[in-house]
Write a protein that holds these residues in place. Sequence first.
Motif, PDB file in Angstrom:
ATOM      1  N   ARG A  83       0.831  -1.202   0.000  1.00  0.00           N
ATOM      2  CA  ARG A  83       0.000   0.000   0.000  1.00  0.00           C
ATOM      3  C   ARG A  83       0.868   1.256   0.000  1.00  0.00           C
ATOM      4  NH1 ARG A  83      -4.318   1.156   4.742  1.00  0.00           N
ATOM      5  NH2 ARG A  83      -2.394   1.040   5.946  1.00  0.00           N
ATOM      6  N   ALA A  84       1.937   1.240   0.799  1.00  0.00           N
ATOM      7  CA  ALA A  84       2.833   2.396   0.841  1.00  0.00           C
ATOM      8  C   ALA A  84       3.507   2.601  -0.513  1.00  0.00           C
ATOM      9  CB  ALA A  84       3.881   2.204   1.937  1.00  0.00           C
ATOM     10  N   ALA A  85       3.939   1.500  -1.127  1.00  0.00           N
ATOM     11  CA  ALA A  85       4.598   1.609  -2.429  1.00  0.00           C
ATOM     12  C   ALA A  85       3.617   2.083  -3.499  1.00  0.00           C
ATOM     13  CB  ALA A  85       5.200   0.260  -2.817  1.00  0.00           C
ATOM     14  N   ALA A  86       2.375   1.580  -3.447  1.00  0.00           N
ATOM     15  CA  ALA A  86       1.377   1.980  -4.430  1.00  0.00           C
ATOM     16  C   ALA A  86       1.008   3.450  -4.269  1.00  0.00           C
ATOM     17  CB  ALA A  86       0.139   1.098  -4.290  1.00  0.00           C
ATOM     18  N   ASP A  87       0.854   3.887  -3.026  1.00  0.00           N
ATOM     19  CA  ASP A  87       0.548   5.301  -2.790  1.00  0.00           C
ATOM     20  C   ASP A  87       1.680   6.189  -3.293  1.00  0.00           C
ATOM     21  OD1 ASP A  87      -1.917   4.847  -1.660  1.00  0.00           O
ATOM     22  OD2 ASP A  87      -1.185   4.880   0.409  1.00  0.00           O
ATOM     23  N   SER A  88       2.912   5.735  -3.087  1.00  0.00           N
ATOM     24  CA  SER A  88       4.063   6.516  -3.546  1.00  0.00           C
ATOM     25  C   SER A  88       4.054   6.644  -5.074  1.00  0.00           C
ATOM     26  CB  SER A  88       5.358   5.849  -3.068  1.00  0.00           C
ATOM     27  OG  SER A  88       6.479   6.525  -3.583  1.00  0.00           O
ATOM     28  N   ALA A  89       3.743   5.545  -5.756  1.00  0.00           N
ATOM     29  CA  ALA A  89       3.672   5.588  -7.217  1.00  0.00           C
ATOM     30  C   ALA A  89       2.537   6.510  -7.676  1.00  0.00           C
ATOM     31  CB  ALA A  89       3.459   4.175  -7.748  1.00  0.00           C
ATOM     32  N   ARG A  90       1.418   6.425  -6.988  1.00  0.00           N
ATOM     33  CA  ARG A  90       0.277   7.271  -7.372  1.00  0.00           C
ATOM     34  C   ARG A  90       0.589   8.752  -7.146  1.00  0.00           C
ATOM     35  NH1 ARG A  90      -5.496   5.912  -4.912  1.00  0.00           N
ATOM     36  NH2 ARG A  90      -4.422   6.453  -2.980  1.00  0.00           N
ATOM     37  N   ARG A  91       1.288   9.044  -6.037  1.00  0.00           N
ATOM     38  CA  ARG A  91       1.664  10.445  -5.823  1.00  0.00           C
ATOM     39  C   ARG A  91       2.549  10.961  -6.955  1.00  0.00           C
ATOM     40  NH1 ARG A  91       2.017   8.869  -0.341  1.00  0.00           N
ATOM     41  NH2 ARG A  91       4.264   8.546  -0.470  1.00  0.00           N
ATOM     42  N   ALA A  92       3.367  10.079  -7.498  1.00  0.00           N
ATOM     43  CA  ALA A  92       4.275  10.500  -8.575  1.00  0.00           C
ATOM     44  C   ALA A  92       3.495  10.953  -9.801  1.00  0.00           C
ATOM     45  CB  ALA A  92       5.225   9.361  -8.940  1.00  0.00           C
ATOM     46  N   VAL A  93       2.477  10.185 -10.194  1.00  0.00           N
ATOM     47  CA  VAL A  93       1.771  10.527 -11.435  1.00  0.00           C
ATOM     48  C   VAL A  93       0.705  11.596 -11.223  1.00  0.00           C
ATOM     49  CG1 VAL A  93       2.218   8.288 -12.489  1.00  0.00           C
ATOM     50  CG2 VAL A  93       0.121   8.626 -11.167  1.00  0.00           C
ATOM     51  N   LEU A  94       0.350  11.866  -9.964  1.00  0.00           N
ATOM     52  CA  LEU A  94      -0.612  12.942  -9.696  1.00  0.00           C
ATOM     53  C   LEU A  94       0.085  14.243  -9.319  1.00  0.00           C
ATOM     54  CD1 LEU A  94      -3.343  10.993  -7.647  1.00  0.00           C
ATOM     55  CD2 LEU A  94      -3.394  11.653 -10.064  1.00  0.00           C
ATOM     56  N   ASN A  95       1.400  14.203  -9.229  1.00  0.00           N
ATOM     57  CA  ASN A  95       2.165  15.401  -8.898  1.00  0.00           C
ATOM     58  C   ASN A  95       2.119  16.369 -10.077  1.00  0.00           C
ATOM     59  OD1 ASN A  95       4.274  17.289  -8.368  1.00  0.00           O
ATOM     60  ND2 ASN A  95       5.298  15.785  -7.057  1.00  0.00           N
ATOM     61  N   ASP A  96       1.803  17.630  -9.794  1.00  0.00           N
ATOM     62  CA  ASP A  96       1.683  18.621 -10.873  1.00  0.00           C
ATOM     63  C   ASP A  96       2.950  18.709 -11.723  1.00  0.00           C
ATOM     64  OD1 ASP A  96      -0.795  19.138  -9.916  1.00  0.00           O
ATOM     65  OD2 ASP A  96      -0.267  20.997  -8.884  1.00  0.00           O
ATOM     66  N   ARG A  97       4.080  18.403 -11.111  1.00  0.00           N
ATOM     67  CA  ARG A  97       5.349  18.512 -11.853  1.00  0.00           C
ATOM     68  C   ARG A  97       5.537  17.374 -12.850  1.00  0.00           C
ATOM     69  NH1 ARG A  97      10.115  17.939  -9.007  1.00  0.00           N
ATOM     70  NH2 ARG A  97       9.070  16.842  -7.300  1.00  0.00           N
ATOM     71  N   CYS A  98       4.815  16.304 -12.659  1.00  0.00           N
ATOM     72  CA  CYS A  98       5.107  15.100 -13.441  1.00  0.00           C
ATOM     73  C   CYS A  98       3.878  14.450 -14.068  1.00  0.00           C
ATOM     74  CB  CYS A  98       5.797  14.067 -12.559  1.00  0.00           C
ATOM     75  SG  CYS A  98       7.289  14.655 -11.769  1.00  0.00           S
ATOM     76  N   HIS A  99       2.723  15.107 -13.991  1.00  0.00           N
ATOM     77  CA  HIS A  99       1.482  14.410 -14.391  1.00  0.00           C
ATOM     78  C   HIS A  99       1.121  14.606 -15.863  1.00  0.00           C
ATOM     79  CE1 HIS A  99      -1.525  17.916 -13.554  1.00  0.00           C
ATOM     80  NE2 HIS A  99      -0.477  18.296 -14.230  1.00  0.00           N
ATOM     81  N   LYS A 100       1.990  15.285 -16.608  1.00  0.00           N
ATOM     82  CA  LYS A 100       1.705  15.459 -18.045  1.00  0.00           C
ATOM     83  C   LYS A 100       2.734  14.660 -18.830  1.00  0.00           C
ATOM     84  CE  LYS A 100       0.467  18.971 -21.389  1.00  0.00           C
ATOM     85  NZ  LYS A 100       0.297  20.409 -21.622  1.00  0.00           N
ATOM     86  N   LEU A 101       2.280  13.566 -19.422  1.00  0.00           N
ATOM     87  CA  LEU A 101       3.213  12.647 -20.068  1.00  0.00           C
ATOM     88  C   LEU A 101       3.377  13.001 -21.548  1.00  0.00           C
ATOM     89  CD1 LEU A 101       2.026   9.276 -18.464  1.00  0.00           C
ATOM     90  CD2 LEU A 101       3.551  11.035 -17.548  1.00  0.00           C
ATOM     91  N   PRO A 102       4.605  12.956 -22.032  1.00  0.00           N
ATOM     92  CA  PRO A 102       4.864  13.285 -23.441  1.00  0.00           C
ATOM     93  C   PRO A 102       4.501  12.107 -24.348  1.00  0.00           C
ATOM     94  CG  PRO A 102       6.912  12.730 -22.342  1.00  0.00           C
ATOM     95  CD  PRO A 102       5.840  12.627 -21.299  1.00  0.00           C
ATOM     96  N   LEU A 103       3.256  12.073 -24.760  1.00  0.00           N
ATOM     97  CA  LEU A 103       2.780  10.972 -25.597  1.00  0.00           C
ATOM     98  C   LEU A 103       2.279  11.539 -26.922  1.00  0.00           C
ATOM     99  CD1 LEU A 103       0.937   9.103 -22.732  1.00  0.00           C
ATOM    100  CD2 LEU A 103       2.863   8.186 -24.040  1.00  0.00           C
TER     101      LEU A 103
END
Lengths: 446, 146
Positions: free
Chosen positions: B104-124
């Motif tokens: 759960r801690a690892a999953a929350d950490s991963a989710r925080r990464a992709v919801l972080n304003d600095r990192c949530h826009k992926l170059p696709l």
Amino acid sequence: MMMRRIADVARTLALSACGLLVAVAAHADLRIDITQGVQQPIPIAVTDLVGASPEAQRMGHDISQVVAADLERSGLFRPIEQQAFVQQADAIGVQPRFQDWRLINAQGLVSGNATLEPDGRLRAEFRLWDVFAEAQMEGQSLATQPQSWRRIAHKIADAIYKRVTGENGYFDTEIVYIAESGPQTRRIKRLAIMDQDGANVRILTDGRALVLTPRFSPTAREITYMSYFNDRPRVYLFNIDTGQQEVVGDFPGMTFAPRFSPDGNKVVMSLSTGGKTDIYEMDLRNKHVTQLTNTPAIDTSPSYSPDGRRITFNSDRGGSQQLYVMNADGSSVQRISFGAGRYATPVWSPRGDLIAFTKLEQGQFSIGVMSPEGKGERILSSSFQEEGPTWAPNGRVLMFFRQQPTDSSGRGGAVHLYSVDITGKNLREVVTPSDASDPAWSPLIP
Amino acid sequence: MKMMEKTVTQLNQNKPAPKPSPPVPPVPPAPQQTASLSNPNFKLSSSEEDAVRHTIAPCWNIDPGAAGYQSMQVELKLTLTRDGTVVAAEIPNVGRYNSDSRYRAAADSARRAVLNDRCHKLPLPPDQYANWQTTYLTFDPKDILQ
């Protein structure tokens, strides 16, 4: 004719439907492995617990300060300065304005309130929020006597640590150590105990007798330690809550480093008799003593694995002082350290995955860890002299003592406590009122 | 030392009611031809995959001191808008999330990464939106050294 047309249309629709199904079934979502990351403390906003009265407000502030300090000291969190907060603590209520906390880059938010209840107890409620997910992660209500407010703070910090890291915290714990004072030639060594953050220091012995190697019971509020009475070493048992102490054993010869078994029923130690030193185990329930090693070598510093089935110790049986592991009955002895230098004071991690040790190589002392199989040796800290590692109950942090060199006139030699994360990061001095050595970390306080 | 007299009560997550899960902004409706345009063989180029990794890496906080961290793989299911912004991040393995505190801690950490304003826009690649509007990320720290 009409029937045939209808059949053709039906066949076409069926094929179209099949085609659509094929297209949907064949659709595959994009999958990417993320294999790079960073190691940095998590920014967290710890607001003051809001109190309805000035006294409750002050206690809420004090609790929050201790929570933030605990989290910061772990090296895994970075509490954000309260001056940066956009939304004030008393406006959070039951639902924070998450956008305000994103603005200051907080990833976690702690809010809550403190109340002095009619029966005189202090009640603290807190909630931990995931700012990005906009969801509550944890929430608890705790009550105690107001004078124990620091323990409430440590328990809140432990709950936050556990929810965010997935592992138990270690903040509601104590450290027993040897408080040292006086000149190096007439050193006074007294047994002392304090909270893990250095608060609430209490001196337990008067300094008339030399005390050494205090160790916590894993199951009771008790400490074993050695003391010299009439120049004879004895192993004592000290009850922290009552202050009562008793002699565990009055052994012939020298006694070293008693340490509890994980179930608290036994003590393992080394005894020096007849020119040799071996490992012995005493059952505290019936005082029965069992010899576990029997070699001409010096076997010392035994420490149980967390399941109580194995013991690590150091021995010079191979020609130099190295680390060994054996079954708890003394069988299947295996050497695990093979590096250059001498290894001593092995201590098994409560997590079971590592053994901490002191290493002496080329005049330099180090604190390190390796697996119980002897693999993956890592040095975490080195200096002129440091030794005596002790584990936090979650197996994540080590504490030890470091001594400065003395000059030719005998000045210097100050000795202090330090803590370090098992990654080798976050080395910090644990400030004590006087010189301090030989720390031992308690389990989480029940 | 005086023993602490304590009671610990778990504060209910729903009373008062905080949001149980992240809000999901409305996703622009996909064009009707989306299904027919999606390509089952679609793959990003190596450089495009690396660009996604480099976007998320500064926000994915790993803890090499955690027990068994190198074997703690976490999968997230992302819903993205056409400009590559993550608008929802689900943790598909709900069973393990609810039973394993380290996961759960690892999953929350991963989710925080992709919801972080600095990192949530992926170059696709925008023209391939149909192929990545749902994207699965596997956060795998096995090669990250302590």
